[in-house]
Design an enzyme around this catalytic site. Structure first.
Site, short mmCIF file in Angstrom:
data_model
loop_
_atom_site.label_atom_id
_atom_site.label_comp_id
_atom_site.label_asym_id
_atom_site.label_seq_id
_atom_site.Cartn_x
_atom_site.Cartn_y
_atom_site.Cartn_z
N TYR A 45 0.85 -1.19 0.00
CA TYR A 45 0.00 0.00 0.00
C TYR A 45 0.89 1.25 0.00
O TYR A 45 1.71 1.43 0.91
CB TYR A 45 -0.87 -0.06 1.25
N ASP A 74 -2.04 -5.78 9.15
CA ASP A 74 -3.10 -4.88 8.73
C ASP A 74 -4.17 -5.76 8.08
O ASP A 74 -3.97 -6.25 6.97
CB ASP A 74 -2.53 -3.86 7.74
N LYS A 106 -12.99 -0.54 4.55
CA LYS A 106 -13.04 -1.42 3.39
C LYS A 106 -14.12 -2.48 3.54
O LYS A 106 -14.93 -2.69 2.65
CB LYS A 106 -11.68 -2.10 3.17
#
Lengths: 475, 489
Positions: free
Chosen positions: B153, B238, B276
């Site tokens: 990311y 994560d 998300k």
């Protein structure tokens, strides 16, 4: 024990201090009018709870302000997806307008300079990150909000240098005090990057007069350091003199605007600390830009932006709210200070904030920090009020206490006052003319130091009846 | 006295004047192209379609229905107004108990109910952005480093490094083994760092992976946990895409792995969010879940810098404690993501474009290596420009994720409606066919090489890890709405 960061293992969060005793006392035994009438009353929390009925009425009348109502749900998706760190334009416009109204529309605020943060807590940290490197310092006039120690220093590595203010001139911020602090920093090899003022002041409840503000602006320009004005209590000014914002001063004096930054929030003025609406408003374009990028770490929930945007763009509501809030605060402040004065307790003359700066110096057995802490423990454990001792605000003079008055209903206020009254009466050998005091055979345990003696009429200018100076606080 | 606008370099901090926020990159061009010409089915059918934003827009109907049926979840309705005051003044950094319980329940569910999460370990933060930064502040000192498997990311560079002063050491993963994180790669990166006197404090992974859309298998997870235990360094997982898994293999949380492994739990930390899984990025719900008590306590104190709005905590508490709703939502969401993913990947397959096999995330990892004129980042950027300017799709080039191999692109598919999906596929179809026609027999079309592309950045910057696409570093993009919602000025 595995290795974690220095920040995590250090005490920079500021919570390992004796002041937490007060909180623990409250938490283990919180007052409740019916369930726990003997519990500790919370007077250490600067909350504004006086206008909720006003706000609630508006909310019910404006269902479209909520994303969850039939009238507002069509905005749910786009709002829930909105994570742009610029913030919703309507939100910024509404906040800018509100800030202007709170200052009597004497200045206009630019919505493009409104940057979000995680409450004022996040705003202060963000400004520190933008303006100073680890090891550099900010000057902060005392007494000041204890949270600054954490917000400005903990993760940033920035230092704070106190600008000592004295009760002898009502804690004014003098040029002399500023220069002294600046020199002190220099001697300690600390590079001063800015000056942080809280106006209206926490914990004093006072506002800075025009001359002082001009002097401050002059000072920071000369030294080429930043000025950060924490104006989160701006709308809590409930009587004359009128609030003067830094934003107004810079229109009146020559100033390098790149040095000027305001921290704002809705936590105090509107009573919404839970909503985490922090604002950084800088006149420095680079700071606006940098702070905006940093705001990603603490944006205001878009659900809340939507509600606040609706609320604060309703001019009628805002105008009425500001007036109503001042009215309620004025009333509460007046009643509280008058009641205290009737039992011989004075406080610093103030016209803003959600608290008073109570003067209990005469109740100290000696003018020391220990004596203040002793007195404080008595107030918590015996009088059962959680108030905040002046030393937690870095006040250089023992004996002052911050007492919040806007976070409770009228009944609780009465209970608190009754307890104070009872406490003062118990310790008041009272009604004794001054000269008799010295000859009486009262069981005294006060210090023999002459300079600790003061005439009651000087110590408590607000008392209709002089109280004995020989009040002794027991542990 | 003359007051001039001073040079900000002297006035401001190093943090304010360096570029570690990562936004000064050439990738803004993709955004500018979209910004100045956003697609709209009727008003601007030739505009650029936004495929660079990992948003989950497929299940809002379910949430909206629930909201209308549960007015007491709002403090603003007649049913909820009695709670307004208590909630408005609630700023306790422990967070609302019901909120923490709801989140813990969701996390457990998302992990297949194989682990129970403790509500008392749930710590809030300003979105996953704030969560990742907070965890770094708790675990490492300025100058320390974290190993990060690539591709990763893009915004990690900001979140992990900017204000913390930490460094990132990438662990390169290769397409040859589907970008698996191998023990060997970890060891190599670790040794290299040691040799350069870089103090590695931990490893941070995203599972499911952004940008790959894959989940880590049990073996890789165990190997990872074993590695960090051996080195006594931290593991930050994560897991913000955990509920976007839409096929097998199932998602395995690190919380599950450590249940049957010898592991020092003080080294294990999870970052979570509702941005998300539930499609609520605007609500800034970031969660730090650490198995280390010191870290948990520290992170909780730090959460003051980015608490979740109590208004939002209250709403989500109600929503997430409605187990029937949550169960239904998760099932539907997976179903719809699977369908959308299938439409896209099958559509691309027919055109001859392959993607990394994936079963999670809101995007797929598209393989455009055959279309590169040469296997260089430069060529990838050229192709990217063609995709933006000619095909009119804003996708994200692999280099912005620090992918060590040029030619891969992340393409988001869950932030648009079905019609727009078809338009996007059609454009890609046309583009590939055009290339084939012009080139005659060869599939390696040179169509785009003939384009007069005005490139304006130096290639030397391409290897600089500060180069990132803004829409990845700022998931809060300037234009976050669906292309269909964007109002043209």
């Amino acid at each position: 024990m595995v290795a974690i960061s220095k920040i995590a293992t250090g005490n920079g969060h500021g919570e390992n201090s004796p002041y937490f005793d007060g909180w623990k006392a409250y938490e283990t035994n919180p007052f409740h009018p019916t369930d726990r009438p003997d519990g500790v009353i919370q007077m250490g929390l600067a909350e504004n709870q006086l206008c909720f009925s006003f706000v609630k009425k508006w909310v019910i009348e404006h269902p479209e302000a909520s994303l969850c109502s039939a009238q507002g749900v069509n905005k749910f998706k786009e709002t829930a997806l909105f994570q742009d760190y610029h913030g919703m334009p309507e939100f910024r416009q509404a906040v800018a307008k509100f800030m202007g109204k709170v200052r009597g529309d004497r200045v206009k605020f630019d919505p493009e300079r409104v940057v979000m943060s995680g409450g004022a807590t996040g705003a202060h940290e963000m400004v520190a990150f933008c303006l100073a490197d680890p090891g550099e310092a900010f000057l902060v006039p005392t007494p000041y909000y204890p949270g600054f120690d954490r917000d400005l220093r903990w993760r940033t590595g920035v230092e704070l240098v106190p600008v000592v203010c004295e009760s002898s001139n009502d804690f004014k911020i003098t040029r002399n005090a500023l220069e002294t602090a600046y020199e002190k920093a220099k001697e300690a090899d600390l590079r001063v990057k800015g000056l942080l003022i809280t106006n209206p002041s926490n914990p004093l409840g006072t506002i800075l007069d025009r001359e002082t503000l001009k002097g401050i602006v002059k000072f920071i320009n000369e030294k080429n350091i930043h000025l950060i004005g924490d104006e989160i209590y701006a709308a809590t000014v409930f009587m004359e003199p009128e609030f003067v914002s830094i934003s107004e001063i810079i229109e009146e004096v020559e100033c390098n605007r790149d040095l000027i930054h305001i921290v704002y929030s809705l936590s105090k003025d509107m009573g919404f600390p839970g909503f985490r609406v922090g604002i950084v408003y800088s006149y420095n374009d680079s700071v606006v830009s940098c702070a905006r990028k940093m705001s990603s770490f603490g944006l205001v929930s878009s659900q809340t932006q939507h509600l606040i945007a609706s609320m604060l763009s309703d001019n009628d509501f805002v105008d009425s709210f500001i007036v109503e809030s001042k009215k309620q605060l004025f009333k509460r402040h007046k009643y509280f200070t008058w009641s205290l004065s009737r039992v011989g307790i004075g406080s610093l003359k103030s016209n803003a904030g959600l608290f008073i700066w109570m003067d209990l110096r005469k109740l100290l057995k000696e003018k020391t920090l220990e004596a203040e802490m002793d007195l404080w423990r008595v107030i918590i454990n015996e009088v059962k009020l959680n108030v905040s001792p002046g030393s937690s605000f870095h006040c250089n003079e023992p004996g002052w206490f911050r007492v919040c008055f806007a976070n409770m209903d009228d009944h609780t206020m009465e209970v608190a006052l009754l307890r104070i009254r009872t406490f003062m009466l118990k310790h008041n050998e009272a009604m004794v003319p001054q000269k008799l005091c010295r000859r009486s055979s009262l069981k005294l345990s006060l210090s023999r130091r002459r300079d600790g003696f003061m005439s009651p009429s000087i110590m408590s200018p607000h008392t209709p009846l002089p109280q004995s100076p020989l009040v002794r606080a027991r542990t | 006295m003359e007051f001039t606008r001073n040079n900000n370099r002297q006035l401001l901090s190093k943090v304010a004047t360096n570029n570690r926020h990562g936004e000064n990159t050439p990738y803004f061009e993709g955004w500018k192209a979209y910004d100045s010409n956003p697609f709209h089915p009727t008003q601007n059918p030739q505009g650029v379609i936004q495929m660079g934003l990992a948003e989950n827009q497929l299940c809002f109907d379910l949430i909206e229905k629930w909201l209308l049926e549960n007015p007491d979840a709002s403090i603003c309705t007649a049913e909820g107004i009695d709670r307004f005051r208590d909630i408005a003044i609630f700023q306790d950094y422990h967070g609302l108990k019901e909120f923490r319980e709801g989140v813990a329940k969701l996390m457990g569910r998302v992990g297949g109910n194989r682990v129970k999460f403790d509500p008392n370990r749930i710590v809030m933060s300003g979105g996953a952005t704030g969560a990742n930064e907070t965890v770094m502040f708790c675990l490492a000192d300025p100058g320390d480093a974290f190993l990060v498997p690539s591709p990763y990311y893009a915004a990690f560079a900001r979140d992990l490094r900017w204000r913390t002063g930490l460094e990132i050491v990438p662990v390169d993963c290769k397409s040859s083994n589907n970008f698996r994180i191998t023990r060997a790669a970890l060891e190599e990166a670790y040794e290299e760092a040691q040799r350069s006197n870089i103090n590695v404090k931990g490893v941070i992974i995203a599972n499911p992976s952004n940008p790959l859309g894959t989940v880590l298998d049990k073996e890789t997870m165990r190997s990872l946990v074993s590695f960090i235990n051996d080195k006594s360094i931290h593991l930050v997982c994560d897991e913000i895409y955990a509920a976007t898994v839409f096929g097998s293999p199932r998602f395995i949380s690190v919380a599950e792995i450590i249940q049957d492994m010898d592991c020092n739990r003080d080294l294990i930390h999870i970052v979570y969010s509702l941005s998300k899984d539930m499609g609520l990025p605007g609500f800034r719900v970031g969660i730090v879940y650490s198995f280390n008590d010191c870290v948990m306590n520290c992170a909780r104190k730090m959460s003051s810098f980015g608490l979740v709005s109590s208004q939002t905590q209250f709403l989500l508490a109600a929503m997430l404690n409605d187990e029937e709703f949550v169960g239904n939502f998760l099932r539907e969401s997976s179903k719809r993501l699977a369908k959308r993913h299938h439409v896209f990947t099958k559509g691309l397959e027919r055109i001859g474009i392959s993607t990394l096999k994936s079963n999670a995330g809101l995007f797929f990892w598209m393989d455009m290596r055959p279309l590169l004129k040469e296997q260089t980042v430069q060529a990838e950027i050229e192709l990217w420009r063609v995709i933006i300017n000619k095909v009119k799709l804003n996708v994200s080039p692999g280099s912005s994720f620090q992918c060590s191999e040029p030619g891969w692109f992340r393409v988001c598919f869950a932030n648009m409606d079905d019609e727009t999906v078809q338009v996007a596929l059609e454009r890609i179809r046309e583009f590939v066919h055009q290339g084939k026609e012009e080139d005659g027999v060869s599939e390696k079309s040179k169509h785009w090489r003939k384009q007069n592309l005005r490139l304006s950045f130096s290639s030397s910057r391409l290897y600089n890890e500060s180069l990132m696409s803004p829409h990845m570093i700022s998931p809060h993009s300037p234009i976050p709405q669906s292309p269909l919602v964007r109002a043209r000025t």
